[in-house]
Design a protein around this motif. Structure first.
Motif, PDB file in Angstrom:
ATOM      1  N   MET A 153       0.787  -1.235   0.000  1.00 42.70           N
ATOM      2  CA  MET A 153       0.000   0.000   0.000  1.00 42.70           C
ATOM      3  C   MET A 153       0.821   1.288   0.000  1.00 42.70           C
ATOM      4  O   MET A 153       0.287   2.369   0.172  1.00 42.70           O
ATOM      5  N   ASP A 211     -11.302   6.460   7.045  1.00 40.06           N
ATOM      6  CA  ASP A 211     -10.617   6.258   5.774  1.00 40.06           C
ATOM      7  C   ASP A 211     -10.571   4.776   5.403  1.00 40.06           C
ATOM      8  O   ASP A 211     -10.798   4.404   4.249  1.00 40.06           O
ATOM      9  N   THR A 212     -10.298   3.925   6.387  1.00 38.74           N
ATOM     10  CA  THR A 212     -10.238   2.485   6.139  1.00 38.74           C
ATOM     11  C   THR A 212     -11.594   1.945   5.699  1.00 38.74           C
ATOM     12  O   THR A 212     -11.695   1.175   4.733  1.00 38.74           O
ATOM     13  N   GLU A 214     -14.026   3.515   4.316  1.00 38.10           N
ATOM     14  CA  GLU A 214     -14.367   4.010   2.980  1.00 38.10           C
ATOM     15  C   GLU A 214     -13.691   3.181   1.897  1.00 38.10           C
ATOM     16  O   GLU A 214     -14.269   2.967   0.824  1.00 38.10           O
ATOM     17  N   GLN A 215     -12.480   2.692   2.177  1.00 39.09           N
ATOM     18  CA  GLN A 215     -11.752   1.894   1.179  1.00 39.09           C
ATOM     19  C   GLN A 215     -12.194   0.439   1.155  1.00 39.09           C
ATOM     20  O   GLN A 215     -12.147  -0.209   0.105  1.00 39.09           O
ATOM     21  N   GLN A 216     -12.593  -0.097   2.301  1.00 40.17           N
ATOM     22  CA  GLN A 216     -12.992  -1.502   2.360  1.00 40.17           C
ATOM     23  C   GLN A 216     -14.326  -1.732   1.658  1.00 40.17           C
ATOM     24  O   GLN A 216     -15.247  -0.918   1.772  1.00 40.17           O
ATOM     25  N   CYS A 217     -14.447  -2.879   0.984  1.00 42.09           N
ATOM     26  CA  CYS A 217     -15.749  -3.284   0.452  1.00 42.09           C
ATOM     27  C   CYS A 217     -16.698  -3.640   1.599  1.00 42.09           C
ATOM     28  O   CYS A 217     -17.884  -3.328   1.550  1.00 42.09           O
ATOM     29  N   LYS A 219     -18.054  -2.971   5.115  1.00 40.77           N
ATOM     30  CA  LYS A 219     -18.124  -1.752   5.929  1.00 40.77           C
ATOM     31  C   LYS A 219     -18.186  -2.078   7.420  1.00 40.77           C
ATOM     32  O   LYS A 219     -19.095  -1.679   8.142  1.00 40.77           O
ATOM     33  N   ILE A 253      -9.941  -4.194   0.461  1.00 39.19           N
ATOM     34  CA  ILE A 253      -9.212  -3.001  -0.015  1.00 39.19           C
ATOM     35  C   ILE A 253      -8.361  -3.338  -1.225  1.00 39.19           C
ATOM     36  O   ILE A 253      -8.335  -2.610  -2.210  1.00 39.19           O
ATOM     37  N   GLN A 254      -7.667  -4.481  -1.168  1.00 35.14           N
ATOM     38  CA  GLN A 254      -6.794  -4.876  -2.288  1.00 35.14           C
ATOM     39  C   GLN A 254      -7.614  -5.473  -3.431  1.00 35.14           C
ATOM     40  O   GLN A 254      -8.571  -6.206  -3.201  1.00 35.14           O
TER      41      GLN A 254
END
Length: 254
Positions: A153, A211-212, A214-217, A219, A253-254
């Motif tokens: 990341m 922030d995390t 928001e990035q993760q599928c 929630k 996230i990835q």
């Protein structure tokens, strides 16, 4: 904790490094719940003894705590020998111990570098070196190395740590190639940001959590228990055709 039953883990001799707290404690409990003869190494004597007491009260199957500093390779080897003496040859090794200290480039000394690599990468190799002779004799074994998505990341706050965690993937693939002919599988798990007590005490902020998410599928925040099912799967015969792989468990996230 609901992870299903992996029948071949019952009675298996399992060793976990850094198994006294955080993700490691969840893994220790997960293998104990499967009926595995579980040993874990940790540098924190209070945490290790507390976990033994808690799991002993909840399960008939009490884990073996081995107090050692994984930077000391001879202490690591001695601990593994004690686990073998108590539980029989190791059939599952989980290299979980890590130290995700934040650091500035300017502050890194050769001594700091060596300490970081010793905890995050070097111990994994020497633990594997110690258990593989018995695995070779048995013609089987499963090794699960914990890496981290952090090295993927471009994070700038812990470059020595991310160097080690990238190295874990290289180690995993190289050893999978070397040990596969003996029936020994070597895989890795790359957790995302898991809400251990250490993370919550040292690194968690409201902004970082937002922030995390928001990035993760997914929630929701990841918990140590989220790493147990993937680890049990890789340790067991359910993943018999898998080796040299890195399983990402980061909420998407990835």
């Amino acid at each position: 904790m609901t992870n299903g039953r992996f029948a071949d883990l019952e009675g298996a001799s399992v060793l976990i490094t850094g198994g006294g707290s955080g993700i490691g404690a969840a893994l220790t409990e997960g293998f104990v719940a499967q009926g595995a003869r579980t040993a874990f190494i940790d540098i924190d004597a209070d945490a290790g003894q507390s976990l033994v007491g808690r799991l002993g009260a909840a399960h008939d199957n009490v884990p073996l705590f081995l107090h050692a500093d994984l930077r000391d390779v001879e202490a690591l080897r001695s601990s593994i020998a004690r686990a073998v003496e108590s539980h029989g040859p190791i059939s599952v090794l989980v290299n979980n111990a890590a130290w995700d200290d934040r650091h500035e480039i300017e502050d890194v000394t050769p001594e700091y570098w060596d300490r970081n690599q010793a905890i995050n990468l070097r111990h994994q190799f020497f633990a594997i070196q110690a258990v593989t002779p018995d695995m070779k004799k048995a013609g089987r074994g499963s090794i699960v190395n914990f890496t981290s998505t952090s090295y993927m990341m471009n994070l700038g706050t812990l470059p020595v740590y991310t160097a080690a965690k990238g190295g874990v993937v290289g180690l995993t693939k190289g050893l999978a190639g070397a040990l596969g002919p003996y029936g020994i599988r070597v895989n890795a798990i790359a957790p995302g940001w898991v809400m251990t007590e250490r993370q919550k005490q040292l690194w968690v902020t409201d902004e970082g959590l937002q922030d995390t998410l928001e990035q993760q599928c997914l929630k929701r925040l990841l918990q140590p228990e989220d790493m147990v099912g993937p680890c049990l799967f890789l340790a067991s015969g359910a993943s018999a055709g898998m080796t040299a792989q890195t399983m990402i468990v980061d909420g998407g996230i990835q």
